[in-house]
Design a protein around this motif. Structure first.
Motif, PDB file in Angstrom:
ATOM      1  N   ASP A  51       0.828  -1.200   0.000  1.00 38.39           N
ATOM      2  CA  ASP A  51       0.000   0.000   0.000  1.00 38.39           C
ATOM      3  C   ASP A  51       0.865   1.254   0.000  1.00 38.39           C
ATOM      4  N   VAL A  52       1.865   1.236   0.862  1.00 33.97           N
ATOM      5  CA  VAL A  52       2.724   2.411   0.978  1.00 33.97           C
ATOM      6  C   VAL A  52       3.590   2.544  -0.271  1.00 33.97           C
ATOM      7  N   ARG A  53       4.112   1.407  -0.713  1.00 29.28           N
ATOM      8  CA  ARG A  53       5.006   1.428  -1.863  1.00 29.28           C
ATOM      9  C   ARG A  53       4.281   1.936  -3.119  1.00 29.28           C
ATOM     10  N   GLN A  54       3.046   1.498  -3.286  1.00 33.62           N
ATOM     11  CA  GLN A  54       2.350   1.903  -4.522  1.00 33.62           C
ATOM     12  C   GLN A  54       2.001   3.387  -4.499  1.00 33.62           C
ATOM     13  N   THR A  55       1.708   3.911  -3.326  1.00 31.63           N
ATOM     14  CA  THR A  55       1.479   5.355  -3.258  1.00 31.63           C
ATOM     15  C   THR A  55       2.781   6.092  -3.550  1.00 31.63           C
ATOM     16  N   LYS A  56       3.839   5.601  -2.928  1.00 30.45           N
ATOM     17  CA  LYS A  56       5.133   6.251  -3.127  1.00 30.45           C
ATOM     18  C   LYS A  56       5.542   6.246  -4.594  1.00 30.45           C
ATOM     19  N   SER A  57       5.392   5.096  -5.232  1.00 27.04           N
ATOM     20  CA  SER A  57       5.901   4.983  -6.612  1.00 27.04           C
ATOM     21  C   SER A  57       5.065   5.773  -7.606  1.00 27.04           C
ATOM     22  N   PHE A  58       3.895   6.200  -7.162  1.00 20.81           N
ATOM     23  CA  PHE A  58       2.995   6.893  -8.087  1.00 20.81           C
ATOM     24  C   PHE A  58       3.452   8.315  -8.386  1.00 20.81           C
ATOM     25  N   TYR A  59       4.061   8.953  -7.403  1.00 17.66           N
ATOM     26  CA  TYR A  59       4.326  10.395  -7.513  1.00 17.66           C
ATOM     27  C   TYR A  59       5.770  10.667  -7.905  1.00 17.66           C
ATOM     28  N   HIS A  60       5.877  11.696  -8.737  1.00 20.03           N
ATOM     29  CA  HIS A  60       7.160  12.019  -9.353  1.00 20.03           C
ATOM     30  C   HIS A  60       8.227  12.434  -8.335  1.00 20.03           C
ATOM     31  N   PHE A  61       7.823  13.115  -7.258  1.00 23.85           N
ATOM     32  CA  PHE A  61       8.830  13.693  -6.373  1.00 23.85           C
ATOM     33  C   PHE A  61       9.230  12.786  -5.205  1.00 23.85           C
ATOM     34  N   PHE A  62       8.786  11.533  -5.206  1.00 20.02           N
ATOM     35  CA  PHE A  62       9.289  10.572  -4.219  1.00 20.02           C
ATOM     36  C   PHE A  62      10.354   9.709  -4.886  1.00 20.02           C
ATOM     37  N   THR A  63      11.489   9.563  -4.219  1.00 20.06           N
ATOM     38  CA  THR A  63      12.559   8.759  -4.815  1.00 20.06           C
ATOM     39  C   THR A  63      13.019   7.700  -3.818  1.00 20.06           C
ATOM     40  N   THR A  64      13.498   6.589  -4.331  1.00 22.84           N
ATOM     41  CA  THR A  64      14.005   5.527  -3.462  1.00 22.84           C
ATOM     42  C   THR A  64      15.441   5.832  -3.062  1.00 22.84           C
ATOM     43  N   GLU A  65      16.211   6.323  -4.033  1.00 28.62           N
ATOM     44  CA  GLU A  65      17.590   6.732  -3.762  1.00 28.62           C
ATOM     45  C   GLU A  65      17.574   8.223  -3.402  1.00 28.62           C
ATOM     46  N   PRO A  66      18.485   8.640  -2.515  1.00 30.81           N
ATOM     47  CA  PRO A  66      18.495  10.066  -2.158  1.00 30.81           C
ATOM     48  C   PRO A  66      18.765  10.945  -3.383  1.00 30.81           C
ATOM     49  N   VAL A  67      18.004  12.025  -3.512  1.00 27.87           N
ATOM     50  CA  VAL A  67      18.334  13.013  -4.541  1.00 27.87           C
ATOM     51  C   VAL A  67      19.538  13.798  -4.032  1.00 27.87           C
ATOM     52  N   GLY A  68      20.120  14.628  -4.909  1.00 22.74           N
ATOM     53  CA  GLY A  68      21.279  15.402  -4.502  1.00 22.74           C
ATOM     54  C   GLY A  68      20.924  16.374  -3.388  1.00 22.74           C
ATOM     55  N   LYS A  69      21.976  16.876  -2.711  1.00 22.15           N
ATOM     56  CA  LYS A  69      21.735  17.909  -1.700  1.00 22.15           C
ATOM     57  C   LYS A  69      21.022  19.081  -2.376  1.00 22.15           C
ATOM     58  N   TYR A  70      21.400  19.320  -3.624  1.00 21.16           N
ATOM     59  CA  TYR A  70      20.648  20.243  -4.472  1.00 21.16           C
ATOM     60  C   TYR A  70      19.948  19.414  -5.548  1.00 21.16           C
ATOM     61  N   ALA A  71      18.657  19.305  -5.442  1.00 14.59           N
ATOM     62  CA  ALA A  71      17.895  18.490  -6.401  1.00 14.59           C
ATOM     63  C   ALA A  71      17.291  19.401  -7.460  1.00 14.59           C
ATOM     64  N   VAL A  72      17.846  19.322  -8.653  1.00 11.40           N
ATOM     65  CA  VAL A  72      17.379  20.175  -9.750  1.00 11.40           C
ATOM     66  C   VAL A  72      16.310  19.431 -10.541  1.00 11.40           C
ATOM     67  N   TYR A  73      15.154  20.039 -10.661  1.00 13.80           N
ATOM     68  CA  TYR A  73      14.101  19.492 -11.526  1.00 13.80           C
ATOM     69  C   TYR A  73      13.801  20.523 -12.607  1.00 13.80           C
ATOM     70  N   LEU A  74      14.325  20.286 -13.782  1.00 17.68           N
ATOM     71  CA  LEU A  74      14.165  21.237 -14.886  1.00 17.68           C
ATOM     72  C   LEU A  74      12.927  20.867 -15.701  1.00 17.68           C
ATOM     73  N   ASN A  75      12.107  21.864 -15.939  1.00 15.60           N
ATOM     74  CA  ASN A  75      10.899  21.635 -16.729  1.00 15.60           C
ATOM     75  C   ASN A  75      11.256  21.303 -18.177  1.00 15.60           C
ATOM     76  N   ASN A  76      10.682  20.200 -18.673  1.00 18.41           N
ATOM     77  CA  ASN A  76      10.933  19.859 -20.087  1.00 18.41           C
ATOM     78  C   ASN A  76       9.651  19.926 -20.918  1.00 18.41           C
ATOM     79  N   SER A  77       8.745  20.797 -20.551  1.00 17.93           N
ATOM     80  CA  SER A  77       7.533  20.940 -21.359  1.00 17.93           C
ATOM     81  C   SER A  77       7.870  21.660 -22.663  1.00 17.93           C
ATOM     82  N   ALA A  78       6.915  21.652 -23.585  1.00 15.92           N
ATOM     83  CA  ALA A  78       7.190  22.144 -24.941  1.00 15.92           C
ATOM     84  C   ALA A  78       7.704  23.583 -24.940  1.00 15.92           C
ATOM     85  N   VAL A  79       7.074  24.446 -24.148  1.00 14.82           N
ATOM     86  CA  VAL A  79       7.479  25.849 -24.182  1.00 14.82           C
ATOM     87  C   VAL A  79       8.874  26.038 -23.575  1.00 14.82           C
ATOM     88  N   SER A  80       9.203  25.222 -22.573  1.00 12.65           N
ATOM     89  CA  SER A  80      10.555  25.278 -22.025  1.00 12.65           C
ATOM     90  C   SER A  80      11.560  24.932 -23.126  1.00 12.65           C
TER      91      SER A  80
END
Lengths: 597, 182
Positions: A51-80
């Protein structure tokens, strides 16, 4: 570590309904949600690990491995991409020595892409540890990476603040409002509390009648009559709930961002009015994770309104109790669908529900629930304040009032415009200073790609409905590659996977577009794409799968010549490669890879 | 006018589709009036000696021989029909598609619990044997397929109606139940 986890679980009252909040806190604390943490959360909340795992895996901003101390998420949408994302990617990768999707060996910086973060008017934009960076270019990336290497706090890298409440001490963001045109409803004069006071004297039924007679239709895009929704909900028994949908995820729309920044009181007031109308005591603002930078500010506005007795107990002395809490999302486009949004608010995967029952019958915790867009609530305030007759004077017969448009792409003045329904695309393009326009993407990827021959069409629910996203595509763009392919990749990522056609066809269709772009497609592929899109639309449970073939179907209908110029005039081709297909097994059994033909 | 000629083959399938074809019962007599059979397991004709009108193929392609037979059918038949789940989607054999072919072979010949003693880990590699492909392919990924008859196995009535419609040129009018499987 365990104590910290237990503390977080305690802070949310050990409630499984708050699982998304718990996971968000864990992600923030440990920069990941480890398997170990999942186990602890599961056993403490009395849920299964899955139950917990499936909720976790659903969302983009939950990670299993630690993200960097600075976690950069760059938008890759069409206008970007249109506004120079490739340079930004290149500079980040060069300076960090890693590719997107990776983390530096010292764990300092991780680079990832994310879908539209609601900054299409100031792209390329990124979230770094949830702080918004806009208008990125090579020079800015160099400064940011240098500051990261010096270990500076992310907040300190923001040196100039945007206008209005973006400079508020609780926001301090570089985001600009870019309000280009303020209309009389959402962005006009506003005095907090006036409409709510009026509602409380009018009585709840009269409020619903007023909203109904104003013909206020949902501003999220679907255009369902808000008054009718409220009326349905009011007739159901149970603890009723008011949800405000601030999960503004449709690529290209950012008008709710501006309302949240500049009209938070108005939105909350609209929620309270709706609460009074349907007989609810509790409201929830579902705020997309990308707008986390506004959360402290929005909490503060709630507190101010409680102090003014506009929220809380015995509001304005009329015996009406209503309060609002903020529920954060965690990165999932489909949560903008109302039943998925409710699922997510209950701590689950944001998968749309089967309907009926509709949320007005069985919504949050199976109670009658209304879900309305930020702009819908703001509009309701003005309707109550000035009356339905005033409101209906604006717009068209079927679409009354004004609409906030988020206009971006190839135009001189991207930003938010409040216009009356009924404006033509021609008029809109003149308003934003757009020339040499190849197409306008109306209402985001799930909307319609409109060609110049149709620019006399009206932005109105009866002609070109729009949730607010308007992307202007100049003649210099490769429509299929820059727009259609980008949109299909977006849908492939964002499909929740529940309906098999949506899960499969978004991937298959994205690959077909890729084939067209690379010149590998043949003529029958075009008809297949159209047919498969129709099957997906017919057999998907929610709006995502029902509309995600639109980028293909509307460009095939309106720009077929662009496709035909790139496909081969053959009626069959096979990608089958005998040599490749036998290599592995020949090696495994130790025999020469020779086929006797 | 001479009767249309039909050829059939079973590739990586279970022969169930052919069994279903035989389930047309006494209509087989009418069928013989309508068409002639050429290369087919039903009459054991093994090689093409003339151009055929309709090729009906059961099963997907799991090895080089399947590919060869399929290509031969495409060359010798005006119309090709994919018959049944395996031909259309790969079917049950395609369950191995997510597993590397080496692992499948090792499980089958070395490590599986039903394997007898094979200490030298010998796997069949005689050059007379067809070579296993990296995965099971549906027919339309290899040659152009004109029609698809779904089912596992497709109902006899569906095969009958489809072939008759094709041969007579009449509209195919099949009840929904014939292609509804849930």
């Amino acid at each position: 570590m365990n104590e910290k986890i237990l503390g977080i679980i305690e802070a949310y009252g050990r409630s499984p309904y708050r699982l998304v909040d718990i996971l968000l806190s864990l992600q923030k604390e440990f920069r990941c949600v480890s398997d170990e943490a999942v186990n602890i959360v599961a056993s403490e909340l009395g849920l299964s690990e899955v139950d917990v795992r499936q909720t976790k895996s659903f969302y983009h901003f939950f990670t299993t491995e630690p993200v960097g101390k600075y976690a950069v998420y760059l938008n890759n949408s069409a206008v970007s991409e249109m506004m120079g994302m490739a340079d930004v990617v290149d500079e980040f990768e060069k300076l960090c020595g890693i590719s997107f999707g990776q983390k530096t060996a010292d764990g300092l910086i991780s680079l990832d892409h994310t879908a539209c973060i609601g900054m299409n008017d100031q792209e390329p934009a990124a979230l770094i540890n949830s702080v918004v960076f806009t208008g990125l270019n090579r020079q800015k990336v160099r400064e940011i990476v240098a500051a990261m290497r010096e270990g500076k706090p992310v907040e300190s890298m923001v040196t100039e603040y945007g206008d209005g409440n973006n400079a508020h001490p609780l926001v301090l963001s570089m985001v600009k409002n870019n309000i280009r045109k303020a209309g009389p409803v959402c962005l006009g004069e506003y005095e907090t509390g006036k409409a709510l006071a009026r509602s409380l004297t009018m009585g709840s039924k009269a409020v619903i009648d007023e909203v109904k007679s104003a013909n206020l239709r949902g501003r999220g895009g679907a255009g369902f009559p808000a008054g009718l929704k409220w009326q349905f909900c009011a007739h159901e028994a149970g603890d009723r709930y008011v949800f405000c949908n601030a999960d503004e995820g449709e690529p290209g729309t950012f008008k709710d961002r501006v309302l949240l920044t500049e009209r938070a009181q108005m939105m909350y007031e609209g929620m309270a009015i709706a609460g009074w109308a349907i007989g609810a005591k509790e409201g929830i603002l579902y705020l997309r994770y990308e707008y986390l930078y506004l959360k402290a500010f929005l909490e503060n506005v709630l507190e101010e309104m409680r102090n003014q007795n506009l929220l809380g107990k015995n509001i304005l002395g009329k015996g009406f109790d209503f309060d609002i809490r903020i529920q954060l999302g965690a990165g999932a486009y489909v949560c903008g669908e109302e039943s998925a949004l409710i699922e997510s608010s209950e701590g689950k995967r944001g998968e749309p529900r089967n309907r009926p029952p509709f949320p007005v019958q069985k919504g949050y915790k199976n109670n009658p629930t209304i879900v309305n867009n930020v702009e819908t609530f703001c509009s309701a305030v003005k309707i109550i304040e000035n009356g339905a007759a005033w409101y209906k004077k604006m717009g068209t017969e079927d679409s009354s009032g004004t609409k906030l448009l988020s206009i971006s792409g190839d135009c001189k003045m991207p930003g938010v415009y409040e216009v009356e329904w009924g404006m033509t695309i021609h008029e809109m393009l003149r308003m934003v200073g757009a020339e040499n326009v190849q197409a306008v993407q109306v209402s985001g990827p799930s909307g319609v790609c409109v060609p110049p021959t149709q620019f006399n069409r009206q932005i109105a629910l009866e002609d070109l409905p729009s949730g607010g996203s308007m992307i202007v595509v100049g003649k210099q763009r490769d429509l299929i590659k820059d727009i259609v392919l980008n949109f299909m990749a977006f849908f492939e990522d964002e499909s929740c996977g529940s309906c098999i056609t949506c899960r499969s066809f978004n991937m298959i269709l994205r690959r077909q577009v890729q084939k067209v772009v690379e010149g590998r497609a043949i003529k029958p592929d075009l008809d297949n794409m159209k047919d498969w899109g129709e099957i997906m639309a017919k057999t998907s449970r929610c709006g995502l799968g029902q509309t995600s073939s639109n980028p293909i179907s509307t460009t095939l209908a309106n720009f077929r010549e662009l496709y035909e110029a790139r496909v081969k005039d053959e009626d069959f081709q096979s990608d089958f490669d005998m040599e490749k297909a036998i290599a592995e097994s020949c090696e495994a059994v130790n025999r020469p890879p020779i086929v006797h033909e | 006018m001479s009767k249309p000629i039909v050829a059939t083959a079973s590739l990586a399938g279970c022969f169930g589709c052919h069994m279903s074809l035989l389930d047309i019962d006494e209509r087989i007599l009418k069928l013989i009036e309508l068409v002639d059979f050429h290369k087919s397991p039903i009459n054991d004709i093994k090689t093409f000696t003339k151009q055929c009108d309709i090729g009906i193929i059961e099963g997907g392609c799991c090895n080089t021989e399947n590919v060869e037979v399929l290509r031969e059918f495409r060359k010798n038949c005006k119309i090709l029909i994919s018959l049944g789940e395996c031909a259309i989607m790969g079917g049950l054999p395609a369950m191995r598609n997510g597993i590397p072919v080496r692992e499948c072979l090792e499980e089958a010949y070395c490590d599986g619990i039903t394997v007898g003693e094979n200490t030298e880990r010998i796997m069949p590699n005689d050059e007379e044997l067809p070579i296993i492909l990296d995965k099971v392919y549906p027919l339309h990924e290899i040659v152009k397929i004109d029609y698809y008859l779904p089912g596992c196995a497709p109902r006899a009535d569906l095969i009958w109606e489809a072939v008759v419609a094709l041969v007579t040129g009449n509209e195919l009018n099949i009840p929904y139940e014939l292609v509804k499987f849930d």
